[in-house]
Scaffold this motif. Sequence first.
Motif, PDB file in Angstrom:
ATOM      1  N   SER A  19       0.839  -1.189   0.000  1.00 49.49           N
ATOM      2  CA  SER A  19       0.000   0.000   0.000  1.00 49.49           C
ATOM      3  C   SER A  19       0.880   1.246   0.000  1.00 49.49           C
ATOM      4  O   SER A  19       2.019   1.225   0.451  1.00 49.49           O
ATOM      5  N   ILE A  20       0.330   2.294  -0.498  1.00 53.21           N
ATOM      6  CA  ILE A  20       1.030   3.569  -0.549  1.00 53.21           C
ATOM      7  C   ILE A  20       0.785   4.282   0.775  1.00 53.21           C
ATOM      8  O   ILE A  20      -0.362   4.366   1.223  1.00 53.21           O
ATOM      9  N   PRO A  21       1.852   4.800   1.413  1.00 50.85           N
ATOM     10  CA  PRO A  21       1.650   5.501   2.677  1.00 50.85           C
ATOM     11  C   PRO A  21       0.675   6.660   2.505  1.00 50.85           C
ATOM     12  O   PRO A  21       0.749   7.421   1.551  1.00 50.85           O
ATOM     13  N   GLY A  22      -0.282   6.777   3.412  1.00 53.74           N
ATOM     14  CA  GLY A  22      -1.254   7.850   3.376  1.00 53.74           C
ATOM     15  C   GLY A  22      -2.463   7.573   2.494  1.00 53.74           C
ATOM     16  O   GLY A  22      -3.417   8.350   2.480  1.00 53.74           O
ATOM     17  N   ALA A  23      -2.447   6.473   1.732  1.00 53.76           N
ATOM     18  CA  ALA A  23      -3.572   6.137   0.861  1.00 53.76           C
ATOM     19  C   ALA A  23      -4.710   5.585   1.715  1.00 53.76           C
ATOM     20  O   ALA A  23      -4.472   4.998   2.771  1.00 53.76           O
ATOM     21  N   PRO A  24      -5.948   5.804   1.289  1.00 52.88           N
ATOM     22  CA  PRO A  24      -7.062   5.251   2.068  1.00 52.88           C
ATOM     23  C   PRO A  24      -7.017   3.726   2.050  1.00 52.88           C
ATOM     24  O   PRO A  24      -6.584   3.106   1.079  1.00 52.88           O
ATOM     25  N   SER A  25      -7.460   3.135   3.134  1.00 56.29           N
ATOM     26  CA  SER A  25      -7.472   1.669   3.196  1.00 56.29           C
ATOM     27  C   SER A  25      -8.632   1.142   2.353  1.00 56.29           C
ATOM     28  O   SER A  25      -9.630   1.822   2.140  1.00 56.29           O
ATOM     29  N   LEU A  26      -8.482  -0.079   1.887  1.00 55.76           N
ATOM     30  CA  LEU A  26      -9.539  -0.712   1.098  1.00 55.76           C
ATOM     31  C   LEU A  26     -10.717  -1.044   2.004  1.00 55.76           C
ATOM     32  O   LEU A  26     -10.540  -1.419   3.166  1.00 55.76           O
ATOM     33  N   SER A  27     -11.896  -0.900   1.470  1.00 55.53           N
ATOM     34  CA  SER A  27     -13.083  -1.220   2.261  1.00 55.53           C
ATOM     35  C   SER A  27     -13.167  -2.719   2.485  1.00 55.53           C
ATOM     36  O   SER A  27     -12.640  -3.502   1.711  1.00 55.53           O
ATOM     37  N   ARG A  28     -13.844  -3.107   3.514  1.00 61.74           N
ATOM     38  CA  ARG A  28     -13.985  -4.518   3.849  1.00 61.74           C
ATOM     39  C   ARG A  28     -15.368  -4.989   3.444  1.00 61.74           C
ATOM     40  O   ARG A  28     -16.162  -5.424   4.249  1.00 61.74           O
ATOM     41  N   SER A  29     -15.660  -4.896   2.173  1.00 63.53           N
ATOM     42  CA  SER A  29     -16.968  -5.235   1.646  1.00 63.53           C
ATOM     43  C   SER A  29     -17.126  -6.747   1.516  1.00 63.53           C
ATOM     44  O   SER A  29     -16.197  -7.449   1.122  1.00 63.53           O
ATOM     45  N   PRO A  30     -18.316  -7.283   1.799  1.00 64.57           N
ATOM     46  CA  PRO A  30     -18.544  -8.716   1.582  1.00 64.57           C
ATOM     47  C   PRO A  30     -18.481  -9.090   0.103  1.00 64.57           C
ATOM     48  O   PRO A  30     -18.300 -10.243  -0.235  1.00 64.57           O
ATOM     49  N   ILE A  31     -18.612  -8.102  -0.770  1.00 68.03           N
ATOM     50  CA  ILE A  31     -18.528  -8.396  -2.200  1.00 68.03           C
ATOM     51  C   ILE A  31     -17.138  -8.895  -2.557  1.00 68.03           C
ATOM     52  O   ILE A  31     -16.959  -9.721  -3.439  1.00 68.03           O
ATOM     53  N   GLY A  32     -16.137  -8.401  -1.858  1.00 70.69           N
ATOM     54  CA  GLY A  32     -14.763  -8.779  -2.147  1.00 70.69           C
ATOM     55  C   GLY A  32     -14.374 -10.139  -1.609  1.00 70.69           C
ATOM     56  O   GLY A  32     -13.350 -10.684  -1.982  1.00 70.69           O
ATOM     57  N   ARG A  33     -15.178 -10.698  -0.745  1.00 68.23           N
ATOM     58  CA  ARG A  33     -14.855 -12.016  -0.179  1.00 68.23           C
ATOM     59  C   ARG A  33     -15.178 -13.105  -1.195  1.00 68.23           C
ATOM     60  O   ARG A  33     -16.216 -13.082  -1.838  1.00 68.23           O
ATOM     61  N   LEU A  34     -14.283 -14.050  -1.296  1.00 69.28           N
ATOM     62  CA  LEU A  34     -14.507 -15.157  -2.230  1.00 69.28           C
ATOM     63  C   LEU A  34     -15.287 -16.260  -1.525  1.00 69.28           C
ATOM     64  O   LEU A  34     -15.090 -16.524  -0.356  1.00 69.28           O
ATOM     65  N   ARG A  35     -16.142 -16.894  -2.263  1.00 67.36           N
ATOM     66  CA  ARG A  35     -16.939 -18.002  -1.748  1.00 67.36           C
ATOM     67  C   ARG A  35     -16.668 -19.205  -2.625  1.00 67.36           C
ATOM     68  O   ARG A  35     -16.524 -19.087  -3.827  1.00 67.36           O
ATOM     69  N   SER A  36     -16.625 -20.366  -2.013  1.00 67.11           N
ATOM     70  CA  SER A  36     -16.424 -21.578  -2.793  1.00 67.11           C
ATOM     71  C   SER A  36     -17.657 -21.839  -3.646  1.00 67.11           C
ATOM     72  O   SER A  36     -18.767 -21.422  -3.302  1.00 67.11           O
TER      73      SER A  36
END
Length: 75
Positions: A2-19
């Motif tokens: 990550s780039i220092p000072g950049a906003p953190s990525l959101s923790r969206s359930p869309i980004g979670r992988l499901r089997s």
Amino acid sequence: MSIPGAPSLSRSPIGRLRSPTSEPELNAMRAAAWHRHGVAAIPVDDITDPWLRQAITNEANRRWGRRNGGNAHGR
């Protein structure tokens, strides 16, 4: 990284992988759709009667258009 000072990525359930859904889970969802909503979700290739399979395919094509991919049955 990550780039220092950049906003953190959101923790969206869309980004979670499901089997992938298993066959028993799919059948349970199909049964629930039938019992709760009167909707029968039957894979067309599972229908053994050729006349019935074609009738259902024709109705689905009329309502939603032709499928992309799948069996073309001679086409």
